[in-house]
Design a protein around this motif. Sequence first.
Motif, PDB file in Angstrom:
ATOM      1  N   GLN A   1     -28.940  39.634 -32.564  1.00 17.87           N
ATOM      2  CA  GLN A   1     -27.577  39.701 -33.081  1.00 17.87           C
ATOM      3  C   GLN A   1     -27.249  38.392 -33.783  1.00 17.87           C
ATOM      4  O   GLN A   1     -27.610  37.318 -33.313  1.00 17.87           O
ATOM      5  CB  GLN A   1     -26.595  39.964 -31.945  1.00 17.87           C
ATOM      6  CG  GLN A   1     -26.784  41.314 -31.269  1.00 17.87           C
ATOM      7  CD  GLN A   1     -25.782  41.542 -30.149  1.00 17.87           C
ATOM      8  OE1 GLN A   1     -24.771  40.837 -30.047  1.00 17.87           O
ATOM      9  NE2 GLN A   1     -26.048  42.523 -29.305  1.00 17.87           N
ATOM     10  N   LYS A   2     -26.575  38.486 -34.912  1.00 14.01           N
ATOM     11  CA  LYS A   2     -26.342  37.314 -35.755  1.00 14.01           C
ATOM     12  C   LYS A   2     -24.879  36.844 -35.721  1.00 14.01           C
ATOM     13  O   LYS A   2     -24.367  36.316 -36.693  1.00 14.01           O
ATOM     14  CB  LYS A   2     -26.750  37.609 -37.202  1.00 14.01           C
ATOM     15  CG  LYS A   2     -28.200  38.074 -37.371  1.00 14.01           C
ATOM     16  CD  LYS A   2     -29.192  37.000 -36.941  1.00 14.01           C
ATOM     17  CE  LYS A   2     -30.623  37.345 -37.340  1.00 14.01           C
ATOM     18  NZ  LYS A   2     -31.151  38.530 -36.640  1.00 14.01           N
ATOM     19  N   HIS A   3     -24.197  37.034 -34.576  1.00 12.58           N
ATOM     20  CA  HIS A   3     -22.822  36.548 -34.456  1.00 12.58           C
ATOM     21  C   HIS A   3     -22.849  35.079 -34.036  1.00 12.58           C
ATOM     22  O   HIS A   3     -23.754  34.629 -33.327  1.00 12.58           O
ATOM     23  CB  HIS A   3     -22.055  37.390 -33.444  1.00 12.58           C
ATOM     24  CG  HIS A   3     -21.948  38.833 -33.856  1.00 12.58           C
ATOM     25  ND1 HIS A   3     -21.142  39.247 -34.887  1.00 12.58           N
ATOM     26  CD2 HIS A   3     -22.576  39.943 -33.386  1.00 12.58           C
ATOM     27  CE1 HIS A   3     -21.248  40.565 -35.032  1.00 12.58           C
ATOM     28  NE2 HIS A   3     -22.118  41.003 -34.141  1.00 12.58           N
ATOM     29  N   TYR A   4     -21.835  34.328 -34.448  1.00 12.89           N
ATOM     30  CA  TYR A   4     -21.913  32.877 -34.325  1.00 12.89           C
ATOM     31  C   TYR A   4     -20.534  32.230 -34.272  1.00 12.89           C
ATOM     32  O   TYR A   4     -19.513  32.852 -34.568  1.00 12.89           O
ATOM     33  CB  TYR A   4     -22.675  32.310 -35.525  1.00 12.89           C
ATOM     34  CG  TYR A   4     -22.052  32.657 -36.867  1.00 12.89           C
ATOM     35  CD1 TYR A   4     -21.228  31.760 -37.551  1.00 12.89           C
ATOM     36  CD2 TYR A   4     -22.267  33.902 -37.445  1.00 12.89           C
ATOM     37  CE1 TYR A   4     -20.644  32.085 -38.768  1.00 12.89           C
ATOM     38  CE2 TYR A   4     -21.690  34.241 -38.667  1.00 12.89           C
ATOM     39  CZ  TYR A   4     -20.884  33.330 -39.318  1.00 12.89           C
ATOM     40  OH  TYR A   4     -20.302  33.664 -40.506  1.00 12.89           O
TER      41      TYR A   4
ATOM     42  N   LYS B   1     -24.199  32.866 -30.986  1.00 10.81           N
ATOM     43  CA  LYS B   1     -23.645  33.231 -29.684  1.00 10.81           C
ATOM     44  C   LYS B   1     -24.725  33.711 -28.720  1.00 10.81           C
ATOM     45  O   LYS B   1     -24.690  33.414 -27.526  1.00 10.81           O
ATOM     46  CB  LYS B   1     -22.598  34.335 -29.858  1.00 10.81           C
ATOM     47  CG  LYS B   1     -21.317  33.900 -30.542  1.00 10.81           C
ATOM     48  CD  LYS B   1     -20.320  35.052 -30.548  1.00 10.81           C
ATOM     49  CE  LYS B   1     -18.984  34.646 -31.143  1.00 10.81           C
ATOM     50  NZ  LYS B   1     -18.011  35.758 -31.081  1.00 10.81           N
ATOM     51  N   GLN B   2     -25.657  34.465 -29.232  1.00  6.83           N
ATOM     52  CA  GLN B   2     -26.709  35.036 -28.394  1.00  6.83           C
ATOM     53  C   GLN B   2     -27.848  34.034 -28.236  1.00  6.83           C
ATOM     54  O   GLN B   2     -28.173  33.290 -29.172  1.00  6.83           O
ATOM     55  CB  GLN B   2     -27.233  36.332 -29.026  1.00  6.83           C
ATOM     56  CG  GLN B   2     -28.178  37.119 -28.137  1.00  6.83           C
ATOM     57  CD  GLN B   2     -28.674  38.385 -28.826  1.00  6.83           C
ATOM     58  OE1 GLN B   2     -28.697  38.481 -30.042  1.00  6.83           O
ATOM     59  NE2 GLN B   2     -29.089  39.366 -28.024  1.00  6.83           N
ATOM     60  N   THR B   3     -28.453  34.014 -27.060  1.00  8.59           N
ATOM     61  CA  THR B   3     -29.560  33.099 -26.789  1.00  8.59           C
ATOM     62  C   THR B   3     -30.902  33.768 -27.088  1.00  8.59           C
ATOM     63  O   THR B   3     -30.991  34.966 -27.320  1.00  8.59           O
ATOM     64  CB  THR B   3     -29.546  32.646 -25.325  1.00  8.59           C
ATOM     65  OG1 THR B   3     -29.668  33.804 -24.480  1.00  8.59           O
ATOM     66  CG2 THR B   3     -28.259  31.903 -24.991  1.00  8.59           C
TER      67      THR B   3
ATOM     68  N   SER C   1     -35.045  33.682 -25.510  1.00 11.93           N
ATOM     69  CA  SER C   1     -35.727  33.342 -24.268  1.00 11.93           C
ATOM     70  C   SER C   1     -36.908  32.413 -24.502  1.00 11.93           C
ATOM     71  O   SER C   1     -37.546  32.415 -25.555  1.00 11.93           O
ATOM     72  CB  SER C   1     -36.212  34.607 -23.548  1.00 11.93           C
ATOM     73  OG  SER C   1     -37.285  35.196 -24.253  1.00 11.93           O
TER      74      SER C   1
ATOM     75  N   PRO D   1     -31.895  34.945 -32.575  1.00 12.07           N
ATOM     76  CA  PRO D   1     -31.381  36.099 -31.822  1.00 12.07           C
ATOM     77  C   PRO D   1     -31.326  37.352 -32.685  1.00 12.07           C
ATOM     78  O   PRO D   1     -31.183  37.284 -33.915  1.00 12.07           O
ATOM     79  CB  PRO D   1     -29.959  35.661 -31.412  1.00 12.07           C
ATOM     80  CG  PRO D   1     -29.962  34.178 -31.545  1.00 12.07           C
ATOM     81  CD  PRO D   1     -30.919  33.850 -32.641  1.00 12.07           C
TER      82      PRO D   1
END
Length: 242
Positions: free
Chosen positions: A181-184, A206-208, A210, A179
């Motif tokens: 964004q690198k939040h987790y 957190k972010q997927t 596709s 992703p």
Amino acid sequence: MKKKLCLLALLSSIASFVHAHDTAWSYEAPAEWGNLNVDYQTCKSGVNQSPVDIRQVVNGQLPPLTLSYQAKQQSIINNGHTIQINMQDGDVLKLDGETFPLRQFHFHAPSENLIDGKHYPLAAHFVHASEEGHLAVVGVMFKAGAENPALAEILREMPPKVNQELAMQHPLRLSDLIPGQKHYYRFSGSLTTPPCTEGVRWLVMKQTVSASAEQIKTFTKLLGEHGNSRPVQPLNGRVIVE
């Protein structure tokens, strides 16, 4: 020399994600893994097992991950349990003041970890191992959407036979699998296949990312009609931090 021996033992342990020594095991009966081999007892006796259902998380103000995925993939194999791409040294994860080179990544359909009780149709696990013998796994969830170029290349180079390992002929752009964004979410867990070794640092994005519906369908078919996901394990008091 001691570090080298430690790393060799660790890489053997990483292989257990898919090979699990020589004892046959199946996703049809994951509750029996701990009874198959004395080395697998942690699968039934461990208290920090993976995967988990990520919910009721604690706000730890975790900084975004620092990922540097630049090295080339080395080989690809469908070993009967997962589709795995082995990596050359170079790609690293910086975590807790340590450097974790990326050793391999592989796929699960559906996802093993849940987020608020929700499975995703496909997930990738990026397995990192430090020279000191520590493991860290970055989990990425896929959802149906645009075609993913990296997945398309993986499917093009898929060996025609199970347990046939081939050198990959074209480079993968790993940024297509990570992703933006690198939040987790972070928690302490284990390998999700025998021997279910604990002490693994799990980081679930957190972010997927596709993947097309057709790509997801193809991966699901390749990974077996029963799927290749271990059931969710109890948290046993563990805290999940974001």
